[in-house]
Enzyme design. Structure first.
Site, PDB file in Angstrom:
ATOM      1  N   SER A 162       0.847  -1.193   0.000  1.00  0.00           N
ATOM      2  CA  SER A 162       0.000   0.000   0.000  1.00  0.00           C
ATOM      3  C   SER A 162       0.884   1.244   0.000  1.00  0.00           C
ATOM      4  O   SER A 162       1.635   1.452  -0.945  1.00  0.00           O
ATOM      5  CB  SER A 162      -0.954  -0.041   1.199  1.00  0.00           C
ATOM      6  OG  SER A 162      -1.856   1.039   1.166  1.00  0.00           O
ATOM      7  N   THR A 163       0.836   2.031   1.072  1.00  0.00           N
ATOM      8  CA  THR A 163       1.624   3.265   1.119  1.00  0.00           C
ATOM      9  C   THR A 163       3.112   2.958   0.952  1.00  0.00           C
ATOM     10  O   THR A 163       3.666   2.143   1.681  1.00  0.00           O
ATOM     11  CB  THR A 163       1.402   3.974   2.462  1.00  0.00           C
ATOM     12  OG1 THR A 163       0.003   4.078   2.711  1.00  0.00           O
ATOM     13  CG2 THR A 163       2.029   5.357   2.454  1.00  0.00           C
TER      14      THR A 163
ATOM     15  N   HIS B  33      -2.697  -1.001  -3.302  1.00  0.00           N
ATOM     16  CA  HIS B  33      -3.869  -0.151  -3.062  1.00  0.00           C
ATOM     17  C   HIS B  33      -3.759   1.120  -3.903  1.00  0.00           C
ATOM     18  O   HIS B  33      -2.924   1.984  -3.638  1.00  0.00           O
ATOM     19  CB  HIS B  33      -3.963   0.229  -1.582  1.00  0.00           C
ATOM     20  CG  HIS B  33      -4.209  -0.935  -0.680  1.00  0.00           C
ATOM     21  ND1 HIS B  33      -3.995  -0.873   0.675  1.00  0.00           N
ATOM     22  CD2 HIS B  33      -4.656  -2.193  -0.920  1.00  0.00           C
ATOM     23  CE1 HIS B  33      -4.304  -2.037   1.226  1.00  0.00           C
ATOM     24  NE2 HIS B  33      -4.698  -2.853   0.270  1.00  0.00           N
TER      25      HIS B  33
ATOM     26  N   MET C  29       0.035   0.722   5.014  1.00  0.00           N
ATOM     27  CA  MET C  29      -0.706   1.093   6.211  1.00  0.00           C
ATOM     28  C   MET C  29      -1.827   0.090   6.445  1.00  0.00           C
ATOM     29  O   MET C  29      -2.474  -0.362   5.506  1.00  0.00           O
ATOM     30  CB  MET C  29      -1.273   2.500   6.028  1.00  0.00           C
ATOM     31  CG  MET C  29      -2.091   3.026   7.177  1.00  0.00           C
ATOM     32  SD  MET C  29      -2.486   4.769   6.935  1.00  0.00           S
ATOM     33  CE  MET C  29      -3.212   4.764   5.306  1.00  0.00           C
TER      34      MET C  29
ATOM     35  N   ASP D 171      -4.381  -5.139   5.910  1.00  0.00           N
ATOM     36  CA  ASP D 171      -4.765  -5.938   4.738  1.00  0.00           C
ATOM     37  C   ASP D 171      -3.628  -6.901   4.383  1.00  0.00           C
ATOM     38  O   ASP D 171      -2.471  -6.511   4.292  1.00  0.00           O
ATOM     39  CB  ASP D 171      -5.064  -5.023   3.546  1.00  0.00           C
ATOM     40  CG  ASP D 171      -5.615  -5.791   2.352  1.00  0.00           C
ATOM     41  OD1 ASP D 171      -6.157  -6.898   2.565  1.00  0.00           O
ATOM     42  OD2 ASP D 171      -5.505  -5.280   1.224  1.00  0.00           O
TER      43      ASP D 171
END
Length: 347
Positions: free
Chosen positions: A165-166, A192, A286, A289
């Site tokens: 993600s991030t 993401h 973050m 997930d």
């Protein structure tokens, strides 16, 4: 709690004012500078060393990505959140910025409702500020790569699922190009990202890699040595069709962890197909997930690799997997590709 210092950069006076006002509503936030052009932004960020920079992607003369690259050249460490429009050109530049090391990005609100726009923007800002504060624990920073004390027996890996993600685009740009052209298994990536941004990320990774990297398409027949990136706003599902062929299905099933695509969704379908012959790799990001999916992979005898705290943009996703006790290996980012290659070499 210490003040969280922010520099706002945008060539629109109206949008700068909106950002300043919204940030002022967030506890412990302080806007220490608000500037209208890239050249001034570089000087202010270098001087003030803020905790966060909101940086407009599209500005005249010195663009947002020019600012980012100059800060990198000057070795100015700053968490930069790009502010992007939902356009093809904006997506391409934003993807470049993320690969160059931007922390994350926020889409400029496009709704006709100004109240809804402000609420969405404030929520996005609060989420990024929380992510910046979610840093790797200092006591873990000196640790080296680790193998858990009770790893599963070596199994043949037939597919790899990477979740992030991030900070993910930058991490992927360091991992995927290091994978060999003769990789004996397909790789599925769940990053993401919203709709419209994954095509440009797949294109950038494809240009830098020996492997073919492409955005997921409904009905795509998967083959070894192919890297398939989940499409923004669609879950990536895997299914069997005639013979041993594996096909990609794009799903509009409900969001998980507020995300679509979600790592857990893809891992569940991958486990159904590959059972214990699966490698799950969780990189920077973050939230949690991927944790439930990795627990499932682990329970079926598959392998789980988590990125080490050192070098994580945000340690949330790998940390959750490690704390769940299902990571077979904990590896620093520069050695992730080699770790994947080693696991795929087992027959």
């Amino acid at each position: 709690m210490d003040s969280f210092r922010v520099v706002v950069v945008d060539d629109s006076a109206l949008f700068r004012t909106m950002l300043r006002n919204l940030l002022a509503e967030i506890p412990h936030c302080e806007v220490v500078a608000s500037v209208a052009d890239g050249k001034t932004a570089i000087d202010k960020i270098t001087e003030l060393r803020p905790d966060l920079v909101t940086l407009d992607v599209e500005m005249p003369d010195v663009s947002g990505i020019d600012v980012l690259r100059e800060l990198k050249r000057r070795r100015v460490s700053a968490k930069v959140v790009m502010i992007s429009r939902w356009t093809t050109a904006g997506a391409q530049v934003t993807t470049d910025a993320l690969i160059e090391g931007a922390f994350d990005f926020i889409l400029k609100p496009s709704s006709g409702d100004p109240v809804a726009n402000k609420a969405a923007l404030r929520a996005a800002l609060e989420e990024r500020i929380s992510a910046v504060r979610e840093t790797a624990p200092a006591e873990n920073a000196a640790n080296t790569d680790q193998t858990t004390s009770t790893p599963h027996p070596a199994v043949r890996v037939k597919a790899v699922v990477i979740g992030c993600s991030t900070g993910g685009p930058d991490a992927l740009a360091r991992v995927i190009p290091d994978l060999p052209a003769n990789l004996p298994a397909p790789v599925f990536i769940v990053q993401h990202m919203p709709e419209g941004f994954t095509a440009s990320l797949a294109s950038r990774l494809n240009q830098a890699s020996e492997l073919e990297v492409l955005e997921a398409e409904d009905g795509l027949r998967v083959r070894p040595g192919q890297v398939v990136l989940a499409r923004g706003d669609r879950h990536l599902e895997l299914s069997h069709r005639a013979g041993d062929s594996v096909l990609v299905k794009l799903s509009e099933a409900p969001r998980e962890h507020r995300c679509r695509p979600a790592v857990d969704f893809t891992l569940r379908s991958a486990v159904e197909l590959y059972e214990g012959h699966l490698l799950a790799v969780i990189l920077t990001g973050m939230g949690r997930d991927g944790t439930a999916g990795c627990e499932l992979v682990h329970s079926r005898g598959g392998r789980v690799l988590a990125q080490h705290a050192t070098g994580c943009t945000v340690y949330g996703m790998p940390k959750a997997v490690i704390q769940a006790g299902v990571a077979d290996q904990i590896v620093e980012l520069p050695r992730v590709a080699k770790a994947i290659e080693r696991m795929l070499a087992i027959r």
